[in-house]
Design a protein around this motif. Structure first.
Motif: not given
Length: 532
Positions: A46, A63, A95, A101, A103-104, A215
């Protein structure tokens, strides 16, 4: 012919809430299977995707997008996954992959205030929660400990123990806001975040990379992928690329199985004793509506008719301006601090409460794009870029939204690559929000003046952005006639179905909803285990 697999507890969705529920149950010896519609990707991939992406302002571009598990995309153009019924657009961004989601996310992990759970009683608006702050508090602490949360005791929510970590180191821009606003009575408080300020749980402290979204390149932020990894380490199983399209019930109304497609549309049936629906506030109601049957023609869990209703977010307006000194935003977390004096008060009976977030995001890209669009090049571009990128800052609010039944998620007539209907969103703003937004503009002006602000650019009046805090749609409550689940997330209609995530929150308050959703999910695990 469908295959058939089984587990004691089947968790649909592998985001941060589903992952932590699975981990807690697996650690107690429960057989747990997680089903995730999207694929799996690691942080290194990522981060590389982000560095190679030509669209650095597009938080979704790093993503993976899967035709079998599509999610909303808006850049370079709207992919139309969410069908907008209006009258106001709701471009939700999330996501669909292992970890979800977070993740971000910006990692903001605020608790609600006690009064946020008693809006109807105290202010005559919204809804009361079917549990008290004191009942939730131990699970807030458990969530903070599990995720690794750093914060200041000035954040206003009662605590039974200190934060796991002190606040992340203060950036220069954050410090100058704090020092210059203090004489006027504005208290700038470090944001409460699931971001390490020191080594914690094997992850490093924040190093100030300033791309928390999309990220964190070093893993200083906690996210759903960490939760899934921990769940698997404790014995839970995961099947990625498993798109659940139907929940099956027996003749008594208990959930018997779920059915999922793989990317080639091969169907598999999964049985279990207890089922946890832990997708987000859009995908979870979508699945309940998709699972309508002769016995439940309105969809599962929907005897109240409220599945999908009361969609909320945190609408925002914004002010961008230039300070009279070089603050050099871009070092440290993108969203480091906020002003919180309007989170609660008697005024909530008249207008929305809000929190003012101070951005510390790098301004180089935004200023460069603006100058080039104006035809500025060469030496003048370099000079203006250096001056403005050092001084340009922005403020935005995180505005509470009332749970209106007309704001809702339904099924559209559009279908994805697997033939599954996509969500349709009905959404609007009310005067409660408009009045709060008007006050926020006044507050922004006062703050900008204290910072020597010039070149003030307010967002267009009446036009608000959403914060991707998808809340409501599966509201908890004590009355099955006007709610979907009880205070433990258990369906009023199906005693072995639990729903977890931000969707079960009855009101939105003024802070990011993730920590509360995790706390509610952790609270539900004792009853889930008992239901076995």
């Amino acid at each position: 012919m469908s295959d058939n697999i089984s587990a004691d507890v089947v968790v649909i969705g592998s985001g941060i809430v589903g992952g932590l529920i699975a981990q807690k149950l697996a650690k107690q010896g429960v057989s747990v299977l997680m089903l995730e519609a999207g694929p799996r990707a690691d942080r290194a991939t990522i981060v590389a995707n982000f560095r190679n992406s030509p669209r650095k302002d597009d938080f979704m571009s790093p993503y993976p997008f899967s035709p079998w598990a599509p999610h909303p995309l808006y850049k370079p153009s709207d992919n139309g996954y969410l069908v907008q019924a209006g009258p106001y657009p709701y471009p939700a961004e999330y996501i669909r992959m292992v970890g979800g989601t977070t993740w971000h996310w910006a990692a903001q992990a605020w608790r609600l205030l006690p009064n946020d759970l008693r809006m109807k009683t105290l202010y005559g608006i919204g809804r009361d929660w079917p549990l008290s702050y004191d009942e939730l508090e131990p699970f807030y602490l458990e969530a903070e400990t599990r995720m690794g949360v750093s914060g200041s005791l000035k954040n206003g929510s009662p605590r039974s123990a200190p934060f796991p970590m002190p606040p992340v180191a203060e950036s220069w821009a954050q410090r100058r806001f704090r020092e210059r606003l203090a004489p006027a009575g504005y208290e700038v408080i470090e944001n409460t975040v699931a971001r390490n300020s020191q080594v914690y749980d094997g992850r490093p402290p924040c190093m100030g990379n300033n791309n928390c979204m999309p990220i964190c390149p070093i893993g200083a932020q906690y996210h759903g992928g960490n939760a899934v990894d921990a769940a698997e380490a404790d014995g839970a199983k995961l099947i990625a690329n498993a798109v659940v399209y139907r929940i099956e019930h027996d003749e008594k109304g208990r959930i018997a199985a779920v059915h999922y497609y793989d990317p080639d549309k091969k169907s598999t049936r999964v049985t279990g004793k207890v089922f946890v629906l832990a997708a987000n506030g859009i995908e979870s109601p979508k699945l309940l509506l998709l699972s309508a049957s002769d016995k439940y023609p309105q969809g599962l869990g929907n005897s109240s008719g409220t599945v999908g209703q009361h969609l909320m977010d945190h609408p925002s307006n914004k002010l961008t301006f230039e300070t009279d000194e070089a603050n050099w935003p871009g070092r440290g977390p993108m969203s480091p601090a906020s002003i919180n004096h309007l989170r609660d008060g008697a005024f909530r009976s008249e207008h929305a409460a809000f929190r003012i977030d101070i951005s510390d995001a790098s301004q180089v890209l935004a200023v460069t794009q603006e100058l080039i669009a104006k035809g500025v090049y060469g030496v003048e571009l370099e000079q203006q870029l250096r001056h403005r990128a050092a001084r340009q800052v922005s403020l935005k609010n995180v505005m509470e939204q009332l749970p209106l039944p007309q704001n809702r998620v339904v099924l559209s007539s559009r279908k994805d690559a697997l033939g599954i209907p996509t969500p349709q969103i009905h959404y609007q703003m009310d005067d409660y929000i408009h009045r709060g937004m008007a006050l926020a503009r006044v507050e922004y002006g006062k703050i900008a003046k204290l910072m020597g602000g010039t070149n003030l650019r307010y967002s267009e009046e009446g036009k608000y952005s959403n914060n991707q805090h998808i809340t409501g749609t599966l509201s908890m409550g004590g009355n099955p006639a006007d709610s979907v689940v009880d205070s433990h997330g258990r369906s009023h209609d199906h005693d072995n179905l639990f729903i977890a995530g931000t969707g079960i929150m009855p009101t939105s308050a003024t802070v990011n909803s993730t920590l509360t959703a995790v706390a509610l999910g952790l609270r539900s695990t004792d009853l889930i285990k008992a239901a076995l």
